[in-house]
Design an enzyme around this catalytic site. Sequence first.
Site, PDB file in Angstrom:
ATOM      1  N   ASP A   1       2.879   5.904  13.957  1.00 44.34           N
ATOM      2  CA  ASP A   1       2.073   4.784  14.421  1.00 44.34           C
ATOM      3  C   ASP A   1       2.858   3.491  14.599  1.00 44.34           C
ATOM      4  O   ASP A   1       2.283   2.408  14.623  1.00 44.34           O
ATOM      5  CB  ASP A   1       0.948   4.525  13.413  1.00 44.34           C
ATOM      6  CG  ASP A   1       1.464   4.325  11.991  1.00 44.34           C
ATOM      7  OD1 ASP A   1       2.678   4.074  11.804  1.00 44.34           O
ATOM      8  OD2 ASP A   1       0.648   4.416  11.047  1.00 44.34           O
TER       9      ASP A   1
ATOM     10  N   GLU B   1       2.273  13.874  13.768  1.00 42.54           N
ATOM     11  CA  GLU B   1       1.357  13.142  12.885  1.00 42.54           C
ATOM     12  C   GLU B   1       0.269  12.455  13.715  1.00 42.54           C
ATOM     13  O   GLU B   1      -0.016  11.275  13.568  1.00 42.54           O
ATOM     14  CB  GLU B   1       2.099  12.126  12.013  1.00 42.54           C
ATOM     15  CG  GLU B   1       1.288  11.607  10.836  1.00 42.54           C
ATOM     16  CD  GLU B   1       2.028  10.544  10.034  1.00 42.54           C
ATOM     17  OE1 GLU B   1       2.473  10.861   8.921  1.00 42.54           O
ATOM     18  OE2 GLU B   1       2.155   9.408  10.534  1.00 42.54           O
TER      19      GLU B   1
ATOM     20  N   GLU C   1      -0.966  -0.551  13.328  1.00 42.61           N
ATOM     21  CA  GLU C   1      -0.777   0.895  13.406  1.00 42.61           C
ATOM     22  C   GLU C   1      -1.992   1.642  13.963  1.00 42.61           C
ATOM     23  O   GLU C   1      -1.844   2.637  14.686  1.00 42.61           O
ATOM     24  CB  GLU C   1      -0.398   1.449  12.030  1.00 42.61           C
ATOM     25  CG  GLU C   1       1.004   1.086  11.566  1.00 42.61           C
ATOM     26  CD  GLU C   1       1.083  -0.275  10.897  1.00 42.61           C
ATOM     27  OE1 GLU C   1       2.185  -0.635  10.441  1.00 42.61           O
ATOM     28  OE2 GLU C   1       0.054  -0.974  10.827  1.00 42.61           O
TER      29      GLU C   1
ATOM     30  N   HIS D   1       3.740  -3.260   0.691  1.00 43.83           N
ATOM     31  CA  HIS D   1       4.479  -3.939   1.760  1.00 43.83           C
ATOM     32  C   HIS D   1       3.694  -4.094   3.049  1.00 43.83           C
ATOM     33  O   HIS D   1       4.129  -4.793   3.952  1.00 43.83           O
ATOM     34  CB  HIS D   1       5.758  -3.153   2.093  1.00 43.83           C
ATOM     35  CG  HIS D   1       5.477  -1.860   2.804  1.00 43.83           C
ATOM     36  ND1 HIS D   1       5.112  -0.722   2.123  1.00 43.83           N
ATOM     37  CD2 HIS D   1       5.462  -1.540   4.121  1.00 43.83           C
ATOM     38  CE1 HIS D   1       4.910   0.259   2.985  1.00 43.83           C
ATOM     39  NE2 HIS D   1       5.110  -0.210   4.207  1.00 43.83           N
TER      40      HIS D   1
ATOM     41  N   ARG E   1       1.553  -4.913   6.291  1.00 45.34           N
ATOM     42  CA  ARG E   1       1.333  -6.196   6.959  1.00 45.34           C
ATOM     43  C   ARG E   1      -0.028  -6.790   6.601  1.00 45.34           C
ATOM     44  O   ARG E   1      -0.163  -7.990   6.383  1.00 45.34           O
ATOM     45  CB  ARG E   1       1.446  -6.007   8.477  1.00 45.34           C
ATOM     46  CG  ARG E   1       1.438  -7.288   9.282  1.00 45.34           C
ATOM     47  CD  ARG E   1       1.523  -6.958  10.766  1.00 45.34           C
ATOM     48  NE  ARG E   1       2.727  -6.217  11.093  1.00 45.34           N
ATOM     49  CZ  ARG E   1       3.884  -6.781  11.447  1.00 45.34           C
ATOM     50  NH1 ARG E   1       3.967  -8.097  11.523  1.00 45.34           N
ATOM     51  NH2 ARG E   1       4.933  -6.041  11.725  1.00 45.34           N
TER      52      ARG E   1
ATOM     53  N   HIS F   1      10.210  -4.187  -0.587  1.00 47.82           N
ATOM     54  CA  HIS F   1      10.505  -4.182   0.848  1.00 47.82           C
ATOM     55  C   HIS F   1      11.330  -5.406   1.215  1.00 47.82           C
ATOM     56  O   HIS F   1      11.190  -6.475   0.615  1.00 47.82           O
ATOM     57  CB  HIS F   1       9.196  -4.170   1.630  1.00 47.82           C
ATOM     58  CG  HIS F   1       9.321  -3.718   3.046  1.00 47.82           C
ATOM     59  ND1 HIS F   1       9.773  -4.544   4.054  1.00 47.82           N
ATOM     60  CD2 HIS F   1       9.048  -2.521   3.638  1.00 47.82           C
ATOM     61  CE1 HIS F   1       9.764  -3.881   5.194  1.00 47.82           C
ATOM     62  NE2 HIS F   1       9.333  -2.655   4.982  1.00 47.82           N
TER      63      HIS F   1
END
Length: 444
Positions: free
Chosen positions: A149, A171, A185, A275, A277, A308
């Site tokens: 994604d 996926e 995503e 991590h 967004r 991250h």
Amino acid sequence: MSKQLLNIMNSSLLTPVPSIPTTPLSPSPSAAMLACGASYPNVAARIAERPTATRVLSIFGTRPEVIKFYPVLKEMDKRSESILSITCVTGQHRQMIDPLLSLFDIATDVDLNLMTQGQTLSNLSARLFLALAPVFEAVRPHLVLVQGDTTTAMIAAMCAFYYRVPVGHIEAGLRTNDRYNPFPEEVNRRIVSVVGNLHFAPSSYAADALRAERIDMNTVFVTGNPVIDAIMLIREKVPSAAARQLLDRVEAADAATNAVLPAGQKARHILLTAHRRENHGEGIAAICRAVKRIIAQHKDVHIWYPVHLNPAVCVPVRQELGKMERVHLLDPLEYDVFVHFLDRMYMVMTDSGGIQEEVTALAKPTIVLRETTERPEGVDAGVTKLVGINDDTIVKEATLLLTDDQTFAAMSRKCFPFGDGTAAQQIVDILLTSLSTNKLSIGA
């Protein structure tokens, strides 16, 4: 042979649509193609050696993509008599993919090295479009493979569509049905599904999501997720020196904590990753508050957090947790180190998508620090639990696992909702059948 493979043999699922006025791609190298490939001499040389071979172009740029592509690339290498596998790394996450490329010994034919400091989604997308066009001209692929994604996957699929090149999506079908969560995503995946030709779904849940969107089910294959293949391959290997060093740190923390705990009580270790967004800002702040409270309430607990590299994550995390006793902030871990380290943990707290899959094969109770998940399989199996990012809720759910043996045991079951470790073999089998039976003519 499966019914779906028979359908492929008797259909034109991968035949590109009739050409419209743009630059067509021819199925075999030409003088113009080789001239365009001058920027990529390794690609030109490989194609010149096998000019009639079926070319599969795999495009990836982030850590999860490399991990999940690894078993598929390895499987294609086993079938090199049938497939000319060409890899293109975009470098979307430069620092996080280089160690993996080395670990997995992945040869990169094209490295676009696009990552810039503070890159935005629009800036990255624009640069991907511009950089990938000459790659398509040089390679003239018969099929493009993308995974997951990411912005890399979405733009690569769109470029393939513009060139009328069939797209295989590893996926496929994961959905939260909230376009802003995970962001971006959720929309990236949907775009790839619209332009994709072969959809490799990790589970029946994902296949059902594609069916609900009226994707032709003759193009959807439930293969499992190659991340399970990857984790099984790594677990077979002896821990590296770096993995052993980190495991020794865990043992040292055990010894120090056990020395001051009441008799019969032992140190326990939690792996934390956060991590995403959509968790930047208040989400990360709430997770840090929860960590402080868990550590204060449970004197036997250590929390290990590979942080991250994104400044939106590492800056606040190191400010809030950098001096906390029994909180260990780590640099991002190489994948082999991560797998052996995860195997040693007592439980997991994460907002990661991939880790939600990996923990099911390792029997690690996991609380998911997100409001939604596109991987409900672990939740339905009872081994992961969606808890959101409210610090009160995180503390409550973590404490339940730390204090209720029955709950912990119920979530500590090994299960395989994301496949049995044969995803890569199935994917390549389907690719070969599709490509060989349709005799693709690129841009025809």
